[in-house]
Write an enzyme that holds these catalytic residues in place. Structure first.
Site, PDB file in Angstrom:
ATOM      1  CG  ASN A 210      -0.226  -0.028   2.278  1.00  0.00           C
ATOM      2  OD1 ASN A 210       0.540   0.767   2.820  1.00  0.00           O
ATOM      3  ND2 ASN A 210      -0.383  -1.291   3.216  1.00  0.00           N
ATOM      4  CG  ASP A 306      -5.783  -6.826  14.101  1.00  0.00           C
ATOM      5  OD1 ASP A 306      -5.031  -6.256  14.672  1.00  0.00           O
ATOM      6  OD2 ASP A 306      -6.563  -6.187  13.480  1.00  0.00           O
TER       7      ASP A 306
HETATM    8  O1  C5P Z   1      -8.754  -2.928  11.453  1.00  0.00           O
HETATM    9  P1  C5P Z   1      -7.935  -1.805  10.636  1.00  0.00           P
HETATM   10  O2  C5P Z   1      -6.660  -2.203   9.672  1.00  0.00           O
HETATM   11  O3  C5P Z   1      -8.603  -0.602  10.118  1.00  0.00           O
HETATM   12  O4  C5P Z   1      -6.913  -1.222  11.848  1.00  0.00           O
HETATM   13  C1  C5P Z   1      -6.089  -0.312  11.938  1.00  0.00           C
HETATM   14  C2  C5P Z   1      -5.303  -0.408  13.191  1.00  0.00           C
HETATM   15  O5  C5P Z   1      -4.925  -1.907  13.073  1.00  0.00           O
HETATM   16  C3  C5P Z   1      -3.907   0.285  12.888  1.00  0.00           C
HETATM   17  O6  C5P Z   1      -3.390   0.754  14.250  1.00  0.00           O
HETATM   18  C4  C5P Z   1      -2.890  -0.917  12.390  1.00  0.00           C
HETATM   19  O7  C5P Z   1      -1.664  -0.514  12.448  1.00  0.00           O
HETATM   20  C5  C5P Z   1      -3.445  -2.162  13.217  1.00  0.00           C
HETATM   21  N1  C5P Z   1      -3.384  -3.244  12.423  1.00  0.00           N
HETATM   22  C6  C5P Z   1      -2.592  -4.288  12.831  1.00  0.00           C
HETATM   23  N2  C5P Z   1      -2.423  -5.528  12.182  1.00  0.00           N
HETATM   24  C7  C5P Z   1      -3.366  -5.897  11.175  1.00  0.00           C
HETATM   25  C8  C5P Z   1      -4.015  -4.834  10.711  1.00  0.00           C
HETATM   26  C9  C5P Z   1      -4.186  -3.673  11.205  1.00  0.00           C
HETATM   27  O8  C5P Z   1      -1.639  -4.015  13.858  1.00  0.00           O
HETATM   28  N3  C5P Z   1      -3.152  -6.918  10.512  1.00  0.00           N
END
Ligand code: C5P
Length: 401
Positions: A210, A306
């Site tokens: 990205n 996540d």
């Molecule tokens: O769910 P989303 O991607 O929108 O959430 C964003 C937050 O979650 C950010 O703080 C990002 O760094 C973290 N994130 C993470 N691991 C992932 C996806 C998102 O730590 N696989």
């Protein structure tokens, strides 16, 4: 390295005889490592030439609010965002009165209104003007609104009077400016920050990623280190220098970022997940380059872990802060993520706005906690990094006392 290293000082010069000392002040600020840009009021140019200040600062001097050429370069709003601090030296009685009234009828007053960072005044005027109740009232109002003061000193004045009102000496003003950035609020605290994008391999030459530049995470790391924290950056592939006093671990994939983050949890008081992690990766990274043949191609993707959720749910969980990049209903979606991921704070920004967020120099955010809501207006990522670290420190420290 000077204490003002990497700091942008916007020096406002208003029209008083002490303006001749502002030339030395530029030098003293630079000695401490600052990058200096100068705004001169019309009055100031009667006492010292813009050319002198341009030659010393190494930057064009900003003089006019309604100047098409200057606005096409670094306009007044850009200047306000650029500044880590606005220092007005000398600040005349008239300049202070106009600031106190909220006037925006010249470049200096307008930039002050548009700036959300620290502002420091070095007053300089005749002793009777300094003692006048109108000046006192203006000063009190400005201090209530967050303006800080250096000087004035007492002594013989250019007009022959003796008393308070002389501008403080340039070296003392420069030192006071640098003291604004002294902070040990996070002394002894360990902070881990993820930053940048991740890359998920399709084959040995292709990947899914990205547009994250990593700038926000690196700005947070710099601010955390400046505030005295032991700071670790776990960074995806970015093109940025590591800030001083920051320990950096480079990773490529989400899985690597996850493993490095969880390995760091044991020695972590505050975890800030600023990385734009790929939610999915190709189920299988091919060993050989994928050849084109069919008209369409289907890739099977599997979920990545996540990271911030894993950290927030860890038995030794640190104070955990996430980011939410949203294109609509920013606060509502962020609130949902705060709860779903069990975060202490979430920093939400609107990425549909091209002036902020991904790959931009600037950002504007809302910070949301269970009983907390704070908006931080559009500012440079460096500025915002400092505001966010101060705010995160305050919220974290409230949980440990
Ligand atoms: O769910 P989303 O991607 O929108 O959430 C964003 C937050 O979650 C950010 O703080 C990002 O760094 C973290 N994130 C993470 N691991 C992932 C996806 C998102 O730590 N696989």
């Amino acid at each position: 390295m000077g204490q003002l290293f990497n700091r942008n000082v916007l020096l406002g010069i208003s029209g008083g005889i002490a303006a001749y000392k502002s030339a030395q002040l530029v030098r003293d600020l630079q000695e401490l490592g600052a990058t200096v840009r100068v705004i001169m009021t019309a009055g100031a140019t009667e006492f010292i030439t813009p050319l002198t200040l341009q030659a010393l600062s190494g930057n064009p001097v900003h003089q006019h609010l309604l100047d098409a050429e200057a606005e096409a370069g670094m306009g007044h709003i850009e200047l306000a965002r650029w500044a880590d601090v606005i220092l007005i030296a000398p600040a005349t009685a008239n300049c202070m009165a106009r600031l106190a009234s909220g006037a925006a009828d010249d470049l200096l007053t307008t930039v002050c209104l548009a700036n959300t960072g620290p502002k420091l005044l070095a007053p300089a005027m005749n002793q009777a003007m300094w003692r006048d109740p109108a000046t006192t009232a203006n000063l009190n109002l400005l201090q209530e609104r967050g303006f800080q003061l250096v000087g004035p000193a007492e002594g013989t004045q250019a007009c022959g009077d003796v008393g308070p009102g002389r501008m403080e000496e340039p070296a003392a003003i420069a030192q006071r400016t640098s003291a604004l950035f002294d902070s040990d609020v996070l002394d002894g605290i360990s902070i881990v920050i993820t930053a940048g994008p991740t890359r998920e391999a399709i084959d040995p030459v292709r990947y899914i990623s990205n547009h994250s530049s990593g700038k926000m995470g690196f700005a947070l790391a710099r601010a955390a280190a400046d505030a005295g924290a032991r700071t670790t950056l776990i960074s995806g592939p970015v093109n940025l220098d590591t800030p001083d006093h920051v320990q950096r671990t480079d990773v490529v994939t989400a899985q690597q970022m996850h493993d490095a983050s969880l390995a760091a949890v044991a020695d972590c008081d505050i975890f800030i997940a600023c990385a734009a992690v790929a939610d999915y990766r190709p189920a299988e990274a091919l060993g050989q380059k994928l050849k084109k043949s069919a008209d369409t191609l289907q890739l099977e993707m599997v979920r990545n872990p996540d990271i911030v959720s894993a950290v927030a749910n860890h038995p030794e969980r640190p104070f955990t802060v996430g980011f939410a990049a949203e294109t609509q209903d920013v606060a509502a979606y962020a609130q949902g993520k705060l709860e779903a991921k069990k975060l202490d704070l979430i920093i939400a920004n609107d990425v549909s706005d091209t002036a902020a967020g991904f790959n931009s120099e600037n950002n504007a955010v809302v910070v949301i906690g269970t009983d907390y809501y704070q908006e931080l207006g559009l500012a440079s990522k460096q500025q915002l990094g400092r505001q966010l670290v101060a705010l995160i420190a305050e919220q974290y420290l409230a949980t440990v006392v």
